[in-house]
Scaffold this motif. Structure first.
Motif, mmCIF file in Angstrom:
data_model
loop_
_atom_site.group_PDB
_atom_site.id
_atom_site.type_symbol
_atom_site.label_atom_id
_atom_site.label_comp_id
_atom_site.label_asym_id
_atom_site.label_seq_id
_atom_site.Cartn_x
_atom_site.Cartn_y
_atom_site.Cartn_z
ATOM 1 N N ARG A 1 2.829 0.405 3.186
ATOM 2 C CA ARG A 1 2.825 -0.244 4.426
ATOM 3 C C ARG A 1 2.305 -1.436 3.592
ATOM 4 O O ARG A 1 2.464 -1.736 2.962
ATOM 5 C CB ARG A 1 1.388 -0.307 4.826
ATOM 6 C CG ARG A 1 1.033 0.886 5.659
ATOM 7 C CD ARG A 1 -0.355 1.414 6.814
ATOM 8 N NE ARG A 1 -1.966 1.496 5.814
ATOM 9 C CZ ARG A 1 -2.998 1.353 6.592
ATOM 10 N NH1 ARG A 1 -2.699 0.715 7.438
ATOM 11 N NH2 ARG A 1 -3.491 1.868 5.727
ATOM 12 N N VAL B 1 10.211 7.900 5.188
ATOM 13 C CA VAL B 1 9.031 8.154 4.745
ATOM 14 C C VAL B 1 9.092 9.784 4.668
ATOM 15 O O VAL B 1 7.950 10.579 4.111
ATOM 16 C CB VAL B 1 8.387 8.958 6.667
ATOM 17 C CG1 VAL B 1 7.731 7.329 7.125
ATOM 18 C CG2 VAL B 1 9.248 9.253 7.643
ATOM 19 N N GLU C 1 0.360 5.391 -0.024
ATOM 20 C CA GLU C 1 -0.617 6.157 0.526
ATOM 21 C C GLU C 1 -0.213 7.358 0.724
ATOM 22 O O GLU C 1 0.830 7.895 1.369
ATOM 23 C CB GLU C 1 -1.621 5.804 1.916
ATOM 24 C CG GLU C 1 -1.865 4.061 1.478
ATOM 25 C CD GLU C 1 -2.078 3.484 2.887
ATOM 26 O OE1 GLU C 1 -3.422 2.926 3.071
ATOM 27 O OE2 GLU C 1 -1.338 3.411 4.204
ATOM 28 N N LYS D 1 0.723 -3.277 8.522
ATOM 29 C CA LYS D 1 2.360 -3.010 9.596
ATOM 30 C C LYS D 1 3.621 -1.929 8.262
ATOM 31 O O LYS D 1 4.192 -2.627 6.702
ATOM 32 C CB LYS D 1 3.469 -4.524 9.108
ATOM 33 C CG LYS D 1 4.695 -3.816 10.289
ATOM 34 C CD LYS D 1 5.328 -5.377 10.772
ATOM 35 C CE LYS D 1 6.531 -5.500 11.576
ATOM 36 N NZ LYS D 1 5.695 -5.197 13.294
ATOM 37 N N GLU D 2 3.359 -0.607 8.687
ATOM 38 C CA GLU D 2 4.158 -0.098 8.039
ATOM 39 C C GLU D 2 5.346 -0.274 8.119
ATOM 40 O O GLU D 2 6.190 -0.134 8.776
ATOM 41 C CB GLU D 2 3.381 1.076 8.937
ATOM 42 C CG GLU D 2 4.174 2.583 8.237
ATOM 43 C CD GLU D 2 3.704 4.091 8.915
ATOM 44 O OE1 GLU D 2 2.575 3.732 9.939
ATOM 45 O OE2 GLU D 2 3.915 5.015 8.527
ATOM 46 N N ARG E 1 2.715 7.481 2.844
ATOM 47 C CA ARG E 1 2.757 5.866 3.708
ATOM 48 C C ARG E 1 2.821 4.526 3.089
ATOM 49 O O ARG E 1 2.418 4.508 2.428
ATOM 50 C CB ARG E 1 2.333 5.372 5.748
ATOM 51 C CG ARG E 1 1.100 5.155 5.306
ATOM 52 C CD ARG E 1 0.694 5.549 6.825
ATOM 53 N NE ARG E 1 -0.839 4.245 6.603
ATOM 54 C CZ ARG E 1 -1.910 4.708 7.590
ATOM 55 N NH1 ARG E 1 -1.564 4.837 8.518
ATOM 56 N NH2 ARG E 1 -3.203 4.449 6.763
ATOM 57 N N THR F 1 8.174 2.254 7.483
ATOM 58 C CA THR F 1 8.753 3.273 8.793
ATOM 59 C C THR F 1 10.356 4.309 7.954
ATOM 60 O O THR F 1 9.862 5.228 8.546
ATOM 61 C CB THR F 1 8.490 2.908 10.359
ATOM 62 O OG1 THR F 1 9.901 2.979 10.950
ATOM 63 C CG2 THR F 1 7.729 3.116 10.577
ATOM 64 N N HIS G 1 0.919 -1.467 -0.322
ATOM 65 C CA HIS G 1 0.102 -0.671 -0.248
ATOM 66 C C HIS G 1 0.700 0.830 -0.125
ATOM 67 O O HIS G 1 1.498 1.620 0.727
ATOM 68 C CB HIS G 1 -1.029 -0.268 1.421
ATOM 69 C CG HIS G 1 -2.185 -1.504 1.408
ATOM 70 N ND1 HIS G 1 -3.265 -1.235 0.920
ATOM 71 C CD2 HIS G 1 -2.078 -2.632 0.787
ATOM 72 C CE1 HIS G 1 -4.111 -1.451 1.374
ATOM 73 N NE2 HIS G 1 -3.305 -2.277 1.011
#
Length: 441
Positions: free
Chosen positions: A83, A97, A74, A91-92, A81, A94, A72
């Motif tokens: 994911r 970013v 987004e 689960k992102e 982000r 990180t 994903h």
């Protein structure tokens, strides 16, 4: 024009989102086709093209390595982000970013180029496909782009080809359930329905059945939206509502193509349901899916669609309802102290069993990406349309009454009982049971 992406994982291992993206954005040891920058608008990607290309490539190959099902991308007003959906949970990632937010438009353009989509179209949804080459294998990725108030949202579904060769016996059916399913799929005619919510593995079950039935002396036709996997020896039709090629239109043509077996991707309306029933009544084996919570409620749903009960009793032979549940990671498995006797009793364990049963959970470790689970398994219930069930249908009984009759007279085992068995065996947590199954009253 298809843009080939070649990645050598032996030369550049992908171990984690953090390491993969750090390596990609540093520009070290990356594989970047020299023609990519020429394909992209200079004002959009510009001098950042190599990093953007590496970022997207690493996001995809890392997801494949980690056995992720969905990616994903987004965008929001002040952040963006990335994911991953793994074992059904999001689960992102990180890392970086800020890079993702600053280069989001370039990243979506890059994905459109890989998917052979219109890079100038930002107002309408678009669907595409990527054939991503990794090692000696080609992974198919389905791409969906959706315009939102803040920009374009991208979801990439990684298609797992292993389901094509998955034997029915490996799908997780209990022994009695497997015998019921095998008997039904080898019947000369009738309708078999696989039900459950989106992402419950219905397509995997159907393809496994088709794979077992796919013989040289059998004519198999499928109507799908979209065709997820191309199977040698099966006639597959991609349904396109916008040009009038609906499930109903495809089915009508199928009946003139001399098939023994017909698979309908989904029964969405009365017309599709009626012609599926008609095909089952005229000597064809029909396979399809429906969105219902359990097997007995499928009968009620079809009747509410307008299919008479007397036609269903003559055509419907078996219903499979399923969910995908996460299995406890064996490397960080511990006893769940929160699974008290009162908690277990609320899940319909007997008072005696609740007092002695030990339930387990995963705490999270490096081997399971701190998720506490490792892999998923299908949880099934199989309802055979026996004489007692047919009588209940003709009497207009509710799905709960049909379930009770099937359980007491035919030995029907619902998903809740199968879930309790998974808890007894120590492979599923109480939390996962509550996340996937409706607790019985």
């Amino acid at each position: 024009m298809t843009d080939p992406i070649k990645v050598d994982l032996q030369r550049k291992p992908v171990l984690s989102p953090k390491d993969a993206f750090r390596q990609a954005l540093s520009g070290a040891d990356s594989v970047i086709p020299t023609t990519i920058d020429a394909l992209a608008p200079k004002g959009d990607i510009g001098s950042g093209a190599p990093n953007v290309v590496s970022f997207v490539n690493n996001a995809i190959e890392n997801a494949i390595t980690l056995k992720v099902s969905d990616i994903h991308f987004e965008i929001f007003k002040e952040c963006a982000r990335l994911r991953y959906r793994r074992d059904g949970l999001m689960k992102e990632v990180t890392e970086y970013v800020n890079f993702l937010f600053d280069n989001y438009s370039a990243i979506t353009t890059r994905i459109k180029i890989m998917s052979s989509l219109d890079i100038s179209e930002r107002r309408l949804p678009q669907d595409g496909k990527i054939s991503f080459q990794i090692k000696d294998d080609t992974v198919d990725i389905r791409v969906s782009i959706l315009p939102t108030a803040c920009g374009e949202r991208v979801v990439m579904r990684i298609m797992d080809k292993s389901s094509l060769s998955m034997p029915v016996a490996k799908l997780g059916f209990e022994e009695t359930q497997l015998k019921q399913l095998e008997k039904a799929i080898h019947s000369p005619q009738g309708m078999i329905l696989v039900t459950g919510p989106t992402g419950s593995g219905k397509s995997t079950t159907l393809y496994a059945i088709l794979n077992e039935l796919n013989e040289d002396d059998v004519n198999i036709l499928t109507a799908e939206d979209p065709v997820e996997y191309n199977v040698e020896g099966i006639g597959q039709v991609h349904v396109k509502d916008n040009i009038g090629l609906t499930f109903t239109a495809a089915l009508r043509s199928f009946l003139r193509q001399d098939p023994e077996i017909i698979m309908v991707g989904e029964i969405r309306d009365k017309d599709t349901a009626e012609i599926s029933v008609k095909a089952a009544l005229t000597g064809h084996l029909v396979l399809s899916t429906l969105h219902t919570n359990d097997a007995p409620s499928t009968i009620t749903r079809l009747i509410n669609m307008g299919i008479p009960a007397y036609l269903l009793t003559s055509s419907l032979c078996l219903i499979v309802a399923q969910r995908l549940v996460r299995l406890i990671c064996p490397h960080c498995k511990i006893e769940d102290v929160d699974a008290t006797p009162a908690k277990l009793k609320s899940l319909n364990f007997s008072e005696e069993e609740a007092a002695t049963l030990k339930a387990y959970k995963g705490t999270g470790c490096d081997k399971c990406m701190q998720m506490g689970s490792n892999g998923r398994c299908a949880l099934h219930e199989v309802l055979t349309i026996t004489k007692t069930v047919k009588q209940a249908m003709l009497q207009g009984l509710s799905d709960m009454e049909i379930s009770d009759i099937a359980r007491t007279q035919d030995g029907f085992v619902n998903m809740q009982e199968r879930g309790r068995q998974f808890i007894r065996e120590g492979v599923m947590s109480v939390e996962e049971y509550e996340r996937n199954l409706v607790v019985e009253d």
